[in-house]
Design an enzyme around this catalytic site. Structure first.
Site, PDB file in Angstrom:
ATOM      1  N   HIS A  80       0.465  -1.371   0.134  1.00 23.70           N
ATOM      2  CA  HIS A  80      -0.102  -0.183   0.180  1.00 23.70           C
ATOM      3  C   HIS A  80       0.884   1.294  -0.187  1.00 23.70           C
ATOM      4  CE1 HIS A  80      -3.014   3.305   0.966  1.00 23.70           C
ATOM      5  NE2 HIS A  80      -1.946   2.885   2.593  1.00 23.70           N
ATOM      6  N   ASP A 109       6.454  21.970 -26.767  1.00 24.17           N
ATOM      7  CA  ASP A 109       6.321  20.704 -25.898  1.00 24.17           C
ATOM      8  C   ASP A 109       7.881  20.749 -24.487  1.00 24.17           C
ATOM      9  OD1 ASP A 109       5.904  17.571 -25.766  1.00 24.17           O
ATOM     10  OD2 ASP A 109       5.511  17.494 -27.481  1.00 24.17           O
ATOM     11  N   TRP A 145       7.195  -0.046   3.838  1.00 26.71           N
ATOM     12  CA  TRP A 145       7.460   1.246   2.611  1.00 26.71           C
ATOM     13  C   TRP A 145       9.111   2.074   2.884  1.00 26.71           C
ATOM     14  CZ3 TRP A 145       8.461   5.739   1.044  1.00 26.71           C
ATOM     15  CH2 TRP A 145       8.750   6.984   2.678  1.00 26.71           C
ATOM     16  N   SER A 173      12.638   6.443 -14.086  1.00 27.72           N
ATOM     17  CA  SER A 173      11.703   6.798 -14.448  1.00 27.72           C
ATOM     18  C   SER A 173      11.997   8.632 -13.774  1.00 27.72           C
ATOM     19  CB  SER A 173      10.685   6.303 -14.332  1.00 27.72           C
ATOM     20  OG  SER A 173       9.152   7.414 -14.517  1.00 27.72           O
ATOM     21  N   SER A 174      11.624   8.256 -12.730  1.00 26.40           N
ATOM     22  CA  SER A 174      12.080   9.771 -11.769  1.00 26.40           C
ATOM     23  C   SER A 174      12.911  11.419 -11.943  1.00 26.40           C
ATOM     24  CB  SER A 174      11.872   9.293 -10.425  1.00 26.40           C
ATOM     25  OG  SER A 174      10.799   9.394  -9.564  1.00 26.40           O
ATOM     26  N   HIS A 257      13.534  12.000   3.619  1.00 27.34           N
ATOM     27  CA  HIS A 257      12.815  13.499   4.087  1.00 27.34           C
ATOM     28  C   HIS A 257      12.421  14.672   2.741  1.00 27.34           C
ATOM     29  CE1 HIS A 257      10.476  15.582   6.365  1.00 27.34           C
ATOM     30  NE2 HIS A 257      11.348  16.288   5.798  1.00 27.34           N
ATOM     31  N   GLU A 259      12.293  13.361  -0.241  1.00 21.52           N
ATOM     32  CA  GLU A 259      10.706  12.937  -0.723  1.00 21.52           C
ATOM     33  C   GLU A 259       9.834  13.023  -0.342  1.00 21.52           C
ATOM     34  OE1 GLU A 259      10.781  10.385  -3.447  1.00 21.52           O
ATOM     35  OE2 GLU A 259       8.352  10.131  -3.182  1.00 21.52           O
ATOM     36  N   TYR A 261       8.852  16.363   0.749  1.00 21.28           N
ATOM     37  CA  TYR A 261       8.527  17.483  -0.116  1.00 21.28           C
ATOM     38  C   TYR A 261       8.052  17.531  -1.925  1.00 21.28           C
ATOM     39  CZ  TYR A 261       9.759  19.233   4.960  1.00 21.28           C
ATOM     40  OH  TYR A 261       9.384  19.590   6.283  1.00 21.28           O
ATOM     41  N   SER A 272      -1.774  27.045  -5.574  1.00 22.32           N
ATOM     42  CA  SER A 272      -1.424  29.105  -5.631  1.00 22.32           C
ATOM     43  C   SER A 272      -1.905  29.002  -6.790  1.00 22.32           C
ATOM     44  CB  SER A 272       0.094  28.683  -5.650  1.00 22.32           C
ATOM     45  OG  SER A 272       0.868  28.456  -4.112  1.00 22.32           O
ATOM     46  N   HIS A 306      15.200  13.225  12.273  1.00 21.25           N
ATOM     47  CA  HIS A 306      13.863  13.421  12.648  1.00 21.25           C
ATOM     48  C   HIS A 306      12.722  12.482  13.227  1.00 21.25           C
ATOM     49  CE1 HIS A 306      11.214  15.782   9.655  1.00 21.25           C
ATOM     50  NE2 HIS A 306      11.295  14.842   9.463  1.00 21.25           N
ATOM     51  N   HIS A 307      13.211  11.421  11.925  1.00 24.09           N
ATOM     52  CA  HIS A 307      12.615   9.790  12.166  1.00 24.09           C
ATOM     53  C   HIS A 307      12.900   9.177  13.005  1.00 24.09           C
ATOM     54  CE1 HIS A 307       9.577  11.617   8.374  1.00 24.09           C
ATOM     55  NE2 HIS A 307      10.892  12.000   8.265  1.00 24.09           N
ATOM     56  N   THR A 332       6.507  27.214   6.249  1.00 26.67           N
ATOM     57  CA  THR A 332       5.518  26.521   5.650  1.00 26.67           C
ATOM     58  C   THR A 332       4.401  27.564   6.114  1.00 26.67           C
ATOM     59  OG1 THR A 332       6.377  24.377   6.189  1.00 26.67           O
ATOM     60  CG2 THR A 332       4.055  24.236   6.081  1.00 26.67           C
ATOM     61  N   LYS A 335       3.693  30.327   3.761  1.00 32.78           N
ATOM     62  CA  LYS A 335       2.337  29.536   2.784  1.00 32.78           C
ATOM     63  C   LYS A 335       1.016  30.298   3.488  1.00 32.78           C
ATOM     64  CE  LYS A 335       4.238  27.411  -0.467  1.00 32.78           C
ATOM     65  NZ  LYS A 335       4.833  28.065  -1.322  1.00 32.78           N
ATOM     66  N   ARG A 454       1.403   1.514  15.420  1.00 32.72           N
ATOM     67  CA  ARG A 454       1.099   1.512  13.442  1.00 32.72           C
ATOM     68  C   ARG A 454       1.744  -0.172  13.459  1.00 32.72           C
ATOM     69  NH1 ARG A 454       5.905   5.059  10.752  1.00 32.72           N
ATOM     70  NH2 ARG A 454       4.983   4.176   9.174  1.00 32.72           N
TER      71      ARG A 454
END
Ligand SMILES: [Cu+2]
Lengths: 529, 370
Positions: A80, A109, A145, A173-174, A257, A259, A261, A272, A306-307, A332, A335, A454
């Site tokens: 998932h 293009d 994950w 790909s990315s 991390h 990622e 963002y 926006s 921080h993880h 943040t 924004k 979790r």
């Protein structure tokens, strides 16, 4: 200038349309076709990953094991997460970039159309391979994950090798997608389109693309180290061979991390664009929006641990990562304040895209608040790896990233198809999603604070009530997404004719093209004053 | 009226809500000084967020209500204001600094694990905890004691469903206890919410944490780092006793260990070994190899009819004693005593139709486990 441009092109330039048949999609180098492929692929993955989420929530509806066994449950949580992150959210943003960036900067293009084709067509193979692991002996990846070693190396099922290969393909790909976005934005802007005139969606994608190029190789590195440990006798993460399981987490989160963002900056860009349109007022603080996105991107490289507040970092490390993380709240906040100031004293209407954008602002901010709480390192010892974290990141990813993608779809679909969306159906979809998402994820804060870890298939009795509420919400949210599918198909097949401008308050080059937009966007550059 | 009949179950559901068990929505304050400090930090940051939320969402909803086109609102044309923008950068910054000060102080206290009265080494295993009281010769495992039937919904679930173990960690009240955490296989994380102690148990590392339990009582927690199949089934239970009771417990535990050692010398019949072996198998082996001996295909091999459990005895003893490096099969030679090892191996050789008739003695085990 702009409104007549599209029609004129047809005469001065022979406007060759798409090829016919399946070849159109296999060999296409057209940014709109490729954007469409990305978006459909992402929707398919969203529904696949969502089905897995519903299976998880069904098992968690009551205490006890009812539907699945723990080993399969772990495969479901892992798949998932991987499918939603790499298959649904990221490709959706790339699809939107493909459709919109050339139209927004006045280009015909993308800069690198063949690479564009390749970067899409890698994905279905990568995911076919990853999903096929469900049918292998020993089952699919079951280590979350975040695939922490050594659970994902020494103790992993044999299918982990396929997982590693699939991650490599997604990474390639990315990276190609990101290179393409950067090349397009830096080289193909229409005359007069200076950097500080770029639409915010374009800015946010430019910065996201740099993040992708910076961290995808790190992800590739960490899975390669796993591969070496598993098959070639190295001990990067194997303590028995002198390796370091914590190193895995440092490398993973140095990718992970930024990622997160990557999954939210393009959303900032979308919101926006939408809020000023329906507030009929220019975006408040354009320049500070750009600086805020850039500072968030830079800070995202300084907060990875921080993880890892409970892995036993030295005190100085804990403090550094706590302070750096708290700091992210500042840009943040800027924004969110800017969006609210844009609405203030505007002339607001509430079409479907605006509803999703408003829900984004409120619910993403709630996710930001729980993020700020998680940043407080001592408190994180209580929150870490509980449902509080699950609630937090689902708030920023579902009513955050996913709502922004739906808002974008409803917002630009008339430009893509030439038909207006059915507002009534759009609003029904919105309200069901809004209610469903909150019933699903809000109670997760509560069970997390009450102590539920979790990634468990079964839980103690005191968590039962809120878990059943969350499961009911998940089914409401999940099944409402069929309405989204319906709305999109209905809009492709028909509906009221869309004008070129589509929305009364719309600004930007894409709205100067006819609806539906011609196959090649701007064959001659518009002039931006 | 009849059309509304579908509402009935929902009304029933809603009415039953307040009657249902615990709808706990917040962190509990906990039972140690550190836990209370953390709870305070949690509440402060929570109210800070609420305050910011009220202001931001307040302005937003005000605009939504009053500045709508349908009410004839005309858009104003301001789109920047340097003073406001600087203010709303600096004010949050100030709030964050105000938050960082108490957070830092608490963290510094949490990291001070010096001058402990008692050291306990906690080792995570798939899927159980091992507690070793350093310098006390006490060393035992703590395994989930909730019966399988409750998990499989064949029996009514008990009050402490999934939060109960055979042997809890026992600690003295009012003393500073230092935990040294490590792991034998994958990463686990040892968490007791009431103590606000959560620390990862990582192979190859020794992490430190500490607690001064204040009141006698039973405190429950869980493993919080995904550690494989039974991650959800390895709870932590701590029993805090007053000092005298703790001392008594310590003495009893040592006596029991001595008795265990003596029992290795006596003769065991096949029947006795089988009986004991079944118990050992169910607590130590069934999580992977399954009570049926059939294993889980692709992950854990079947022991019923396996060439090892029906073949050479020494090879069988060796894999149980030393495990198999690089797989989930642990070295049980350092986990179980000679009697339990002899019993479980005997059991495996005779259960599920293996019927070898072999019986392994504790002395045989002691010899091979040199
Ligand atoms: Cu564990």
């Amino acid at each position: 200038m702009e409104t007549t441009l599209g029609q004129n092109l047809g005469d001065t330039h022979h406007d060759h349309g798409p090829a016919s048949g399946i070849g159109r999609w296999l060999f296409t180098t057209n940014h709109k076709d490729i954007g469409t492929l990305y978006l459909w692929f992402s929707l398919l993955m969203f529904l696949t990953g969502g089905t897995m989420a519903l299976l998880i929530r069904a098992e968690l509806f009551q205490p006890g094991l009812q539907l699945v066994q723990p080993e399969f449950f772990n495969q479901m949580t892992t798949m998932h997460g991987l499918i939603m992150v790499f298959g649904a959210v990221m490709p959706a943003f790339v699809g939107l970039a493909n459709w919109l960036v050339p139209m927004m900067i006045g280009a015909p293009d993308m800069a690198l159309p063949r690479m564009n084709n390749w970067s899409f067509w890698i994905l279905p193979f990568a995911f076919a391979m990853m999903i096929s692991t469900l049918f292998m002996e020993g089952g699919a990846p079951n280590f979350g994950w975040t695939f922490y070693a050594p659970l994902s190396t020494t103790y992993a099922p044999p299918s982990v090798t396929f997982f590693i290969f699939a991650v490599h393909m997604m990474g390639i790909s990315s990276i190609m997608g990101a290179i393409n976005v950067i090349a397009t934005i830096l080289n193909l802007r229409a005359p007069g389109m200076t950097m500080m005139k770029l639409p915010l969606f374009v800015w946010s994608w430019l910065i996201t693309a740099f993040l992708l190029i910076a961290v995808m190789p790190v992800l590739a590195g960490v899975v390669t180290m796993m591969l070496m440990d598993i098959h070639f006798g190295t001990s990067f993460f194997n303590a028995a061979g002198g390796g370091d399981p914590v190193l895995f987490q440092h490398v993973f989160w140095f990718f992970g991390h930024p990622e997160v963002y990557i999954m939210i900056l393009p959303a900032f860009g979308i919101i926006s664009e939408i809020i000023p349109t329906f507030a009929r007022k220019r975006l408040f603080g354009y320049a500070s929006m750009v600086y805020a996105i850039a500072s968030i991107a830079i800070l995202s490289f300084l907060v990875w641990a921080h993880h890892m507040f409970t892995v036993g970092l030295p005190l100085a490390g804990e403090l550094f990562f706590m302070f750096a993380t708290m700091l992210i709240a500042v840009p943040t906040g800027v924004k969110v304040f800017n969006w609210v100031a844009t609405m203030f004293r505007g002339s607001l209407t509430f079409e479907t895209p605006m509803l999703f954008a408003l829900a984004f602002v409120v619910l993403f901010t709630i996710g930001g608040f729980s993020g700020l709480m998680l940043a407080i390192a001592p408190a994180d010892f209580q929150y870490h790896d509980t449902y509080f974290v699950v609630a937090h990141f689902h708030y920023v990813l579902v009513p955050g990233a996913i709502f922004s993608i739906m808002a974008a779809t409803y917002f630009w679909l008339p430009k893509w198809t030439g038909h207006m969306i059915n507002e009534r159906m759009g609003k029904i979809h919105f309200w069901l999603s809004f209610v469903g998402v909150n019933i699903t994820f809000f109670p997760m804060h509560f069970v997390g604070l009450a102590g539920m870890p979790r990634r468990i298939p079964d839980y103690a009795l005191q968590f039962a009530d809120f878990n059943s509420v969350a499961s009911v919400g998940a089914f409401i949210f999940g099944f409402s997404q069929l309405l989204f599918l319906y709305n999109v198909i209905a809009c492709i097949r028909g509906g009221a004719r869309a004008t070129d401008r589509v929305w009364e308050g719309a600004h930007g080059l894409e709205w100067t093209l006819p609806s539906p937009a011609p196959y090649h966007s701007f064959s001659q550059p518009p002039v931006v004053k | 009226m009849t059309k509304r009949i579908w509402l009935l179950p929902w009304i029933g559901f809603l009415v039953s809500l307040p009657a249902a068990a615990a709808w706990q929505v917040n962190l509990s304050p906990g039972h140690t000084a550190i836990a209370r400090d953390i709870h305070d930090l949690h509440m402060i940051i929570f109210w800070v967020c609420v305050a910011i939320g009220v202001v931001v969402f307040g302005v937003m909803f005000w605009s939504i209500l009053h500045h709508r086109k349908s009410k004839g609102a005309e858009a104003h044309h301001f789109h920047e204001n340097t003073v406001v923008e600087i203010l709303w950068t600096l004010i949050p910054f100030g709030i964050l600094i105000a938050m960082a000060v108490p957070a830092t102080a608490t963290l510094i206290r949490m990291y001070d694990s010096t001058e402990a009265d008692l050291d306990v080494q906690i080792t995570g295993y798939q899927w159980k905890w091992r507690y070793q009281y350093l310098g006390q010769d006490i060393d035992y495992f703590s395994v989930l004691s909730t019966p399988r039937e409750q998990i499989n919904n064949e029996e009514e679930k008990g009050e402490h469903y999934l939060l109960e173990v055979d042997n809890p960690l026992v600690l003295p009240a009012g003393k500073k206890v230092r935990f040294l955490l490590t792991s034998n296989d994958v990463i686990h994380s040892w968490w007791v919410p009431s103590f606000a102690v959560k620390k990862d148990a990582i192979p190859g590392f020794v992490n430190e944490a500490w607690v001064i339990p204040e009141e006698p009582g039973i405190y429950r927690g869980q493993c919080t780092e995904l550690c494989g199949k039974d991650h959800g089934f390895m709870p932590v239970v701590v029993e805090v006793k007053p000092q005298e009771e703790f001392d008594q417990w310590l003495a009893d535990a040592k006596a029991a260990a001595a008795e265990q050692a003596a029992s290795a010398e006596q003769e065991w019949t096949l029947e006795q070994l089988m009986q004991r072996g079944e118990q050992v198998y169910n607590t130590s082996c069934a999580a992977c190899h399954q009570a049926s001996g059939q294993g889980v295909p692709g992950a854990f091999p079947a022991l019923a009819g396996s060439p090892i459990t029906t073949g050479d005895i020494d090879a069988h003893i060796d894999i149980v004693l030393h495990g198999k490096a690089g797989t989930a099969m642990q070295a049980f030679g350092s986990q179980l005593n000679a009697v339990d090892l002899a019993a479980v191996i005997t059991f495996e050789r005779n259960a599920w139709g293996n019927d070898t008739g072999d019986s392994v003695s504790p002395q045989q085990i002691a010899e091979r486990n040199q």
